[in-house]
Design a protein around this motif. Structure first.
Motif, short mmCIF file in Angstrom:
data_model
loop_
_atom_site.label_atom_id
_atom_site.label_comp_id
_atom_site.label_asym_id
_atom_site.label_seq_id
_atom_site.Cartn_x
_atom_site.Cartn_y
_atom_site.Cartn_z
N ILE A 69 69.28 -120.48 51.64
CA ILE A 69 69.26 -120.22 53.08
C ILE A 69 67.82 -120.07 53.57
CG2 ILE A 69 70.01 -118.67 54.91
CD1 ILE A 69 72.24 -120.30 53.57
N SER A 70 66.98 -119.44 52.75
CA SER A 70 65.57 -119.29 53.12
C SER A 70 64.91 -120.65 53.30
CB SER A 70 64.83 -118.50 52.03
OG SER A 70 65.41 -117.23 51.83
N GLY A 71 65.19 -121.58 52.38
CA GLY A 71 64.64 -122.92 52.51
C GLY A 71 65.21 -123.66 53.70
N LEU A 72 66.50 -123.46 53.95
CA LEU A 72 67.15 -124.14 55.07
C LEU A 72 66.55 -123.68 56.41
CD1 LEU A 72 69.37 -126.06 56.02
CD2 LEU A 72 70.95 -124.12 56.00
N VAL A 73 66.13 -122.42 56.47
CA VAL A 73 65.50 -121.92 57.70
C VAL A 73 64.26 -122.73 58.04
CG1 VAL A 73 64.22 -119.96 58.67
CG2 VAL A 73 66.39 -119.56 57.52
N TYR A 74 63.46 -123.04 57.04
CA TYR A 74 62.25 -123.82 57.28
C TYR A 74 62.57 -125.26 57.67
CZ TYR A 74 59.25 -120.09 55.59
OH TYR A 74 58.59 -118.90 55.45
N VAL A 75 63.65 -125.80 57.12
CA VAL A 75 64.07 -127.14 57.53
C VAL A 75 64.48 -127.14 58.99
CG1 VAL A 75 65.77 -128.97 57.16
CG2 VAL A 75 64.76 -127.80 55.20
N LEU A 76 65.20 -126.10 59.42
CA LEU A 76 65.62 -126.00 60.82
C LEU A 76 64.44 -125.79 61.75
CD1 LEU A 76 68.83 -123.78 60.42
CD2 LEU A 76 68.72 -126.24 60.83
N VAL A 127 65.20 -127.03 48.62
CA VAL A 127 65.61 -127.48 49.95
C VAL A 127 64.46 -128.16 50.68
CG1 VAL A 127 66.47 -126.72 52.21
CG2 VAL A 127 67.38 -125.69 50.11
N VAL A 128 63.24 -127.63 50.57
CA VAL A 128 62.12 -128.13 51.37
C VAL A 128 61.27 -129.17 50.63
CG1 VAL A 128 61.97 -125.95 52.62
CG2 VAL A 128 60.55 -126.29 50.60
N SER A 129 61.54 -129.41 49.35
CA SER A 129 60.65 -130.29 48.58
C SER A 129 60.94 -131.77 48.78
CB SER A 129 60.77 -129.96 47.09
OG SER A 129 62.01 -130.40 46.57
N PHE A 157 60.30 -127.07 65.83
CA PHE A 157 58.88 -127.38 65.97
C PHE A 157 58.48 -128.67 65.28
CE2 PHE A 157 59.31 -122.67 65.61
CZ PHE A 157 59.12 -122.39 66.96
N GLY A 158 59.41 -129.29 64.56
CA GLY A 158 59.10 -130.49 63.79
C GLY A 158 58.52 -131.63 64.60
N PRO A 159 59.17 -132.05 65.70
CA PRO A 159 58.62 -133.17 66.48
C PRO A 159 57.23 -132.89 67.03
CG PRO A 159 60.92 -132.80 67.03
CD PRO A 159 60.51 -131.66 66.17
N VAL A 173 55.22 -130.29 57.38
CA VAL A 173 55.50 -129.09 56.59
C VAL A 173 56.56 -129.37 55.54
CG1 VAL A 173 56.34 -126.70 56.68
CG2 VAL A 173 54.84 -127.57 58.49
N ILE A 174 57.69 -129.90 55.98
CA ILE A 174 58.77 -130.19 55.05
C ILE A 174 58.38 -131.37 54.17
CG2 ILE A 174 61.23 -130.71 54.86
CD1 ILE A 174 60.53 -127.98 56.03
N PHE A 175 58.76 -131.31 52.91
CA PHE A 175 58.47 -132.33 51.90
C PHE A 175 56.97 -132.40 51.60
CE2 PHE A 175 62.29 -134.71 53.86
CZ PHE A 175 63.16 -133.76 53.34
N THR A 176 56.26 -131.30 51.78
CA THR A 176 54.84 -131.24 51.44
C THR A 176 54.57 -129.94 50.68
OG1 THR A 176 54.17 -130.07 53.46
CG2 THR A 176 54.26 -132.50 53.55
N VAL A 177 53.35 -129.81 50.18
CA VAL A 177 52.96 -128.58 49.49
C VAL A 177 53.02 -127.39 50.42
CG1 VAL A 177 51.07 -127.43 48.26
CG2 VAL A 177 51.49 -129.87 47.89
N SER A 178 52.72 -127.60 51.71
CA SER A 178 52.78 -126.50 52.68
C SER A 178 54.18 -125.92 52.76
CB SER A 178 52.36 -127.01 54.06
OG SER A 178 51.04 -127.50 54.03
N GLY A 179 55.19 -126.78 52.76
CA GLY A 179 56.56 -126.30 52.80
C GLY A 179 56.92 -125.52 51.55
N LEU A 180 56.46 -125.99 50.40
CA LEU A 180 56.73 -125.28 49.15
C LEU A 180 56.09 -123.90 49.16
CD1 LEU A 180 56.14 -128.16 46.57
CD2 LEU A 180 58.31 -127.36 47.48
N VAL A 181 54.87 -123.81 49.67
CA VAL A 181 54.18 -122.52 49.73
C VAL A 181 54.91 -121.57 50.67
CG1 VAL A 181 52.05 -121.36 50.46
CG2 VAL A 181 51.93 -123.47 49.12
N LEU A 182 55.30 -122.06 51.85
CA LEU A 182 56.01 -121.21 52.80
C LEU A 182 57.33 -120.70 52.23
CD1 LEU A 182 55.44 -123.14 56.17
CD2 LEU A 182 54.45 -120.94 55.49
N ALA A 183 58.09 -121.59 51.60
CA ALA A 183 59.36 -121.19 51.00
C ALA A 183 59.16 -120.18 49.88
CB ALA A 183 60.10 -122.42 50.49
N THR A 184 58.14 -120.39 49.08
CA THR A 184 57.86 -119.47 47.98
C THR A 184 57.41 -118.12 48.50
OG1 THR A 184 57.22 -121.32 46.55
CG2 THR A 184 56.50 -119.14 45.89
#
Length: 288
Positions: A117-124, A224-226, A132-134, A143-154
C-alpha cells in the motif's frame, strides 16, 4: 530461620522441572523450525552446484547491478531517516506543541499499513496518471520506475525505526541537562551536539542498524514502484524474485544468501549492542 523461610518460599513458587524443560524444548524447536532450518535451506540450495556456480550467480551483471542499487538506496534513505528521526524525537521528547499526538501517530503509521500500500500511494501520487505525475513529467522529472521512487518507498517504510528508538530514550532522560547547558550560555545547536546527541548515540546506532536492515531487505513497497526493470530498478529482493520465476533456483538462492548473511550480521550487531549497552537500549523499549 529467615533464610530457611525464603528458601521454602522460592521452592513453593518454582515451576516444576517438566514445565521448565517443556518450555525450553518448545522454544528451541520453534527457533529450529522457523529460523535455523530455513536459513540452512537457503545456503544448501545456493551451494548445491558448488562454489563456482554460487560465485558466478553473485558476480553476474544483473546481480551486481541489484547489489549496487540496494546499497545506493540504503545509503540515501538511511541518513535521511536519521535526520528525520533525530528531529522528530527531539521535538516530541523535549517540547510540548499542538499536534504532538498526531505526529506520533504518523510516525507509527508505516508499522500498521502494508508495504505494498505504501508503494501504491506513490504510484497514485507520481505515476503517469497520478496527481502530480503529468506535471512532473512535463518538467522532465520522473519518480516512478526510477531510483528516486525506490528511495521514497524505502524511506516511507523505514522512517519510524530511528525515531521510535530515540523518543522513549530522550523522554526518560528529560530536559535537565539541556536546560543547564542553555543556562550556561550554550546555543541550541551546541546543546544538541554536545549534550543530547552523546546521550542517545547508542540508541541512535541501534535504530540505524534496524533501519538499514529493513531498507536492504524491503520487497513490497519497492516492488510496486520499481517496474522490475532488470539491471536498472531491481534491488536484491526483486532480483531474487525474477530469478526464481525464471527457474534459476541456484542463482536465486545465491543472491538470497547475501540477504540472509545481512540478516545474520544485523542480528549479531544487534546482540552486541544490547550486551554492551543494554541499559541504555532497554530504556528505548520500556515505553513501546
Amino acid at each position: 530461620m529467615t533464610d530457611l523461610s525464603a528458601a521454602r518460599a522460592a521452592d513453593a513458587t518454582a515451576d516444576p522441572f517438566w514445565i521448565r524443560a517443556g518450555c525450553v524444548l518448545l522454544t528451541v524447536s520453534f527457533i529450529a523450525l522457523f529460523l535455523v532450518v530455513p536459513l540452512a535451506a537457503v545456503f544448501t540450495e545456493a551451494l548445491c552446484d558448488g562454489l563456482g556456480a554460487y560465485f558466478e550467480a553473485i558476480i553476474e551483471r544483473d546481480a551486481v547491478a541489484a547489489i549496487r542499487l540496494t546499497l545506493l538506496v540504503a545509503a540515501i534513505a538511511v541518513p535521511l531517516n536519521v535526520v528525520f528521526g533525530l528531529a522528530a524525537a527531539w521535538a516530541i521528547a523535549k517540547f510540548e506543541f499542538w499536534g504532538k499526538s498526531f505526529l506520533i501517530t504518523l510516525i507509527d503509521l508505516p508499522f500498521s499499513i502494508s508495504p505494498v500500500i505504501s508503494g501504491l500511494v506513490y504510484v497514485l501520487l507520481f505515476g503517469a496518471h497520478g496527481w502530480f505525475g503529468p506535471t512532473l513529467d512535463a518538467l522532465g522529472i520522473k519518480v516512478i520506475f526510477t531510483v528516486s521512487g525506490l528511495v521514497l518507498a524505502t524511506m516511507l517504510v523505514t522512517f519510524p525505526f530511528v525515531a521510535r528508538e530515540l523518543i522513549p530514550l530522550m523522554q526518560e532522560q528529560g530536559t535537565d541537562e539541556e536546560a543547564a547547558a542553555v543556562s550556561l550560555g550554550a546555543s541550541g545547536w551546541s546543546t544538541f551536539f554536545r549534550v543530547t546527541l552523546p546521550n542517545v548515540k547508542w540508541g541512535l546506532l541501534y535504530g540505524v542498524l534496524l533501519s538499514n536492515a529493513r531498507a536492504m531487505g524491503e520487497f513490497g513497497a519497492v516492488s510496486v514502484v520499481s517496474g522490475h526493470i532488470r539491471g536498472l530498478t531491481t534491488t536484491m529482493p526483486l532480483h531474487v524474485e525474477i530469478l526464481y520465476n525464471e527457474y534459476s533456483f541456484v542463482a536465486a538462492f545465491a543472491v538470497a544468501s547475501l540477504l540472509a548473511l545481512l540478516a545474520l550480521v544485523t542480528l549479531v550487531l544487534k546482540s552486541l549492542l544490547e550486551w554492551q549497552f543494554g541499559g541504555e537500549i532497554a530504556a528505548t523499549h520500556r515505553h513501546h
